[in-house]
Design a protein around this motif. Sequence first.
Motif, mmCIF file in Angstrom:
data_model
loop_
_atom_site.group_PDB
_atom_site.id
_atom_site.type_symbol
_atom_site.label_atom_id
_atom_site.label_comp_id
_atom_site.label_asym_id
_atom_site.label_seq_id
_atom_site.Cartn_x
_atom_site.Cartn_y
_atom_site.Cartn_z
ATOM 1 N N ILE B 6 0.866 -1.177 0.000
ATOM 2 C CA ILE B 6 0.000 0.000 0.000
ATOM 3 C C ILE B 6 0.905 1.230 0.000
ATOM 4 O O ILE B 6 1.604 1.492 0.978
ATOM 5 C CB ILE B 6 -0.944 -0.005 1.219
ATOM 6 C CG1 ILE B 6 -1.765 -1.302 1.214
ATOM 7 C CG2 ILE B 6 -1.869 1.205 1.196
ATOM 8 C CD1 ILE B 6 -2.621 -1.498 2.438
ATOM 9 N N GLU B 7 0.924 1.933 -1.120
ATOM 10 C CA GLU B 7 1.883 3.037 -1.315
ATOM 11 C C GLU B 7 1.350 3.953 -2.413
ATOM 12 O O GLU B 7 0.948 3.485 -3.462
ATOM 13 C CB GLU B 7 3.245 2.415 -1.696
ATOM 14 C CG GLU B 7 4.272 3.362 -2.288
ATOM 15 C CD GLU B 7 4.745 4.436 -1.324
ATOM 16 O OE1 GLU B 7 5.295 4.087 -0.262
ATOM 17 O OE2 GLU B 7 4.556 5.615 -1.652
ATOM 18 N N ASP B 8 1.377 5.261 -2.162
ATOM 19 C CA ASP B 8 0.767 6.164 -3.146
ATOM 20 C C ASP B 8 1.730 6.656 -4.215
ATOM 21 O O ASP B 8 1.293 7.197 -5.218
ATOM 22 C CB ASP B 8 0.077 7.352 -2.461
ATOM 23 C CG ASP B 8 1.060 8.271 -1.770
ATOM 24 O OD1 ASP B 8 2.161 7.800 -1.419
ATOM 25 O OD2 ASP B 8 0.747 9.451 -1.595
ATOM 26 N N SER B 35 -4.442 4.149 -2.276
ATOM 27 C CA SER B 35 -5.285 4.994 -1.427
ATOM 28 C C SER B 35 -6.035 4.182 -0.381
ATOM 29 O O SER B 35 -6.147 2.960 -0.477
ATOM 30 C CB SER B 35 -6.294 5.752 -2.296
ATOM 31 O OG SER B 35 -7.167 4.838 -2.923
ATOM 32 N N LEU B 63 -1.261 8.360 2.366
ATOM 33 C CA LEU B 63 -1.755 7.834 1.099
ATOM 34 C C LEU B 63 -2.436 8.943 0.303
ATOM 35 O O LEU B 63 -2.600 10.056 0.796
ATOM 36 C CB LEU B 63 -2.707 6.663 1.369
ATOM 37 C CG LEU B 63 -2.034 5.503 2.122
ATOM 38 C CD1 LEU B 63 -3.049 4.443 2.500
ATOM 39 C CD2 LEU B 63 -0.922 4.891 1.285
ATOM 40 N N GLU B 64 -2.802 8.593 -0.916
ATOM 41 C CA GLU B 64 -3.406 9.573 -1.829
ATOM 42 C C GLU B 64 -4.532 10.384 -1.207
ATOM 43 O O GLU B 64 -4.649 11.576 -1.411
ATOM 44 C CB GLU B 64 -4.031 8.816 -2.999
ATOM 45 C CG GLU B 64 -3.253 8.848 -4.238
ATOM 46 C CD GLU B 64 -3.954 8.040 -5.327
ATOM 47 O OE1 GLU B 64 -3.223 7.564 -6.179
ATOM 48 O OE2 GLU B 64 -5.189 7.871 -5.336
ATOM 49 N N CYS B 68 -3.112 6.254 6.389
ATOM 50 C CA CYS B 68 -3.447 4.835 6.318
ATOM 51 C C CYS B 68 -4.270 4.349 7.508
ATOM 52 O O CYS B 68 -4.994 3.376 7.399
ATOM 53 C CB CYS B 68 -2.185 4.001 6.207
ATOM 54 S SG CYS B 68 -1.170 4.091 7.681
#
Lengths: 203, 256
Positions: B6-8, B35, B63-64, B68
């Motif tokens: 999980i990475e924007d 996101s 995140l976007e 998180c």
Amino acid sequence: MFENNPLPNEHFQAQFAALRDQISPHFLFNSLSVLSSLVRKDPDLSERFIDHLARVYRYLLEHKDDERLALSAELEFARSFAFLLEVRFVRKFRVEFPASDPATTYAVLPFTLQLLIENAIRHNRMSASAPLVISIDLEENQYMRVSNNCQLRTQPESFQPGSTYRNLAGIQQRYAMLTGMPVQVDDTDEQFTVRIPLLKPTR
Amino acid sequence: MNLLIIEDEDLTADRLEELVLQYDPTINILAKLPSVRETVQWLKETRSSGRPQPDLILMDIHLEDDLCFRIFEQVDLPVPIIFTTAFDEYMIKAFKVNSIDYLLKPVNYDSLAAALQKYQSMKRQFSQADLESLREAMGIRKVEYKTRFLINVGTRLRTIETADVAYFYSEEKITFLVTKDNQRLPIDYSLDKLTPILNPTDFFRANRQFLLSLPAIKNIHTYSNSKLKLELQPDPKTEVFISKEKVSSFKDWLDA
């Protein structure tokens, strides 16, 4: 209310410096993170990225004590700053600059654009389907307009290292020391706009 | 091992993937999500359709669309997590959730490898089958769903077992619980509050008005415009539809 008893100029200067400095370590490490991925994948882009990163930090170091600086220099710095962010947030973020520099020579407080761009990023969502777009326009009446589309994040204020209003208040106070023209903020559902008065260059 | 990233920032996500595969090419990267919204959606969809779930998550803090931590407010996530971020102001908060390590960006191979080893050694200390105790050891809350309801009936208090509930529905802002033997009792929960605290294998949110258990469904009819029409028992005396958008997740639920 401080009209007759203004706070000393140094107070606002220190506050503004604090706002400016809180940004750079975070920005540096994120940029390095991008670079560590980019370096093998796209050496040419990495080279340009390093070049712009160096320009950004040189500007930060050279002008950190300046009170006002040519608008064209701030715009050039902002172009480098925006380049780094556009690589980092590819397809999700962009900054639109004025087509040409103003005919008249103006000055601004250094890092004004950096603070406004960081603000927009901190407070808004961005994605490939709904990018965050910041536009910088020069108005004829000695104002620079910086606006972005509003897609506000939902996180509570307590999660944030600094709020829009604190940053904006810092900018407003600093400009108030330098000019009688106010910094104007227009916050609608669709668009967040800050209008920065352009200063006379230092003699 | 199944891993979720999980990475924007796409470039950083690619870099993490590279480093993970360099550490162990057999690790299966399930997805890379930018996101909170997409992560919650991905988790819900893969769960309801029985697709593989992550054994471990690499999670960026910013995140976007949000931080998180919002993910944990929306779904139960009993999975160990390695957090990644460019600065450490959220470290304390990160350790309150299921974190096994915290990596600073740019993430390098050695620190990522050390975190993955830490995960594997924690896992080895327990028998492979004993995931529950692994989760307990990592301080991860077991998923617990609501098992009964306390209800005021006039001056009396009664409890109704969740297993005895046919469905919940709302009418003029009041939520009612309907038991299998057709008792209709008002409760203090909104359907939005109920949905996440009931076991998703047992209950399905059919539409804004109805939250159903499987045995309550007597018949399913296809209806115009790709909708489904349901017959429920006990009869709610109103028409119950599954909207076009929910049809596929409804079928997944029936087929679970």
